[in-house]
Scaffold this motif. Structure first.
Motif, mmCIF file in Angstrom:
data_model
loop_
_atom_site.group_PDB
_atom_site.id
_atom_site.type_symbol
_atom_site.label_atom_id
_atom_site.label_comp_id
_atom_site.label_asym_id
_atom_site.label_seq_id
_atom_site.Cartn_x
_atom_site.Cartn_y
_atom_site.Cartn_z
ATOM 1 N N LYS A 108 0.804 -1.225 0.000
ATOM 2 C CA LYS A 108 0.000 0.000 0.000
ATOM 3 C C LYS A 108 0.842 1.282 0.000
ATOM 4 C CE LYS A 108 -0.875 0.676 4.925
ATOM 5 N NZ LYS A 108 -1.886 0.850 5.934
ATOM 6 N N ASN A 109 2.038 1.254 0.575
ATOM 7 C CA ASN A 109 2.863 2.460 0.658
ATOM 8 C C ASN A 109 3.795 2.676 -0.525
ATOM 9 O OD1 ASN A 109 2.100 3.527 3.334
ATOM 10 N ND2 ASN A 109 2.799 1.516 3.988
ATOM 11 N N MET A 110 4.161 1.587 -1.186
ATOM 12 C CA MET A 110 5.079 1.706 -2.317
ATOM 13 C C MET A 110 5.097 0.420 -3.135
ATOM 14 S SD MET A 110 8.665 1.775 -0.369
ATOM 15 C CE MET A 110 8.846 0.898 1.142
ATOM 16 N N VAL A 139 8.713 8.886 3.657
ATOM 17 C CA VAL A 139 9.517 8.958 4.884
ATOM 18 C C VAL A 139 10.392 7.719 4.999
ATOM 19 C CG1 VAL A 139 9.394 8.935 7.418
ATOM 20 C CG2 VAL A 139 7.915 10.475 6.101
ATOM 21 N N TYR A 140 9.811 6.562 4.727
ATOM 22 C CA TYR A 140 10.565 5.310 4.788
ATOM 23 C C TYR A 140 11.770 5.360 3.845
ATOM 24 C CZ TYR A 140 11.832 0.464 3.975
ATOM 25 O OH TYR A 140 12.542 -0.704 3.828
ATOM 26 N N MET A 141 11.550 5.769 2.593
ATOM 27 C CA MET A 141 12.647 5.809 1.622
ATOM 28 C C MET A 141 13.703 6.842 2.001
ATOM 29 S SD MET A 141 12.676 3.430 -0.497
ATOM 30 C CE MET A 141 14.105 4.044 -1.346
ATOM 31 N N ALA A 142 13.304 7.961 2.583
ATOM 32 C CA ALA A 142 14.284 8.962 3.013
ATOM 33 C C ALA A 142 15.209 8.366 4.073
ATOM 34 C CB ALA A 142 13.576 10.202 3.553
ATOM 35 N N PHE A 143 14.654 7.551 4.940
ATOM 36 C CA PHE A 143 15.455 6.927 5.988
ATOM 37 C C PHE A 143 16.302 5.777 5.463
ATOM 38 C CE2 PHE A 143 15.833 3.559 9.202
ATOM 39 C CZ PHE A 143 16.617 4.227 10.129
ATOM 40 N N ILE A 144 15.743 4.965 4.575
ATOM 41 C CA ILE A 144 16.385 3.705 4.172
ATOM 42 C C ILE A 144 17.379 3.866 3.020
ATOM 43 C CG2 ILE A 144 14.794 2.794 2.427
ATOM 44 C CD1 ILE A 144 15.988 0.838 5.457
#
Length: 165
Positions: A108-110, A139-144
């Motif tokens: 659902k998020n990506m 946000v997840y991709m910015a962190f990971i």
């Protein structure tokens, strides 16, 4: 040798970018001759380093709390099983040939794709594309992102060091 390269226009992933996306690609010069994309995919992803598997488990324990899929950390699959429609951990193989293997995961998020593309007799591009569909995905991709690059290069390098590619 592993180097970051521009996203290859020859990959089946090219042109699938939608909205907010992340993509990267690494070129690896293999030491073995006469390898196809299936063999290179298997040599890297069916043998993920223990450190990478542990990092994926840690990631799962955190991200499931914020609505992401907690996926299978093992991407191991037999070489003969690398065919369209087969599952390899959290990925589904979309296409598989001696020239390119494309895997995907939708949530659902990506949406995420992974490609192993043969560039020449001894060079392959390992590419990732992520289309982020929600703010949580961004946000997840910015962190990971910085960790992803390290993990990708480490996994490819381990396959080289082990003499699998």
């Amino acid at each position: 040798m592993i180097t970051e390269i521009d996203f290859p226009t020859e990959t089946a992933l090219y042109g699938r970018e939608l909205g907010a996306f992340y993509r990267d690609s690494f070129r690896v010069r293999v030491r073995k001759e006469a390898l196809g994309a299936r063999q290179v995919y298997h040599s890297i992803f069916a043998h993920l380093p223990i450190s990478v598997q542990l990092a994926l488990k840690a990631r799962n324990s955190v991200v499931k709390l914020v609505g992401f899929s907690a996926s299978n950390t093992s991407m191991s699959i037999g070489l003969e099983e690398i065919q369209a429609g087969q599952n390899a951990g959290f990925l589904t193989i979309e296409a598989a040939s001696d020239v390119e293997v494309v895997c995907t995961a939708y949530e659902k998020n990506m949406d995420m794709w992974l490609s192993v593309l043969k560039l020449s007799d001894q060079e392959f591009a390992i590419s990732t594309l992520v289309n982020m569909k929600t703010g949580a995905g961004k946000v997840y991709m910015a962190f990971i992102k910085p960790f992803h690059k390290l993990v990708a290069q480490h996994s490819i390098n381990q396959a080289l060091k082990a003499g699998r590619i």
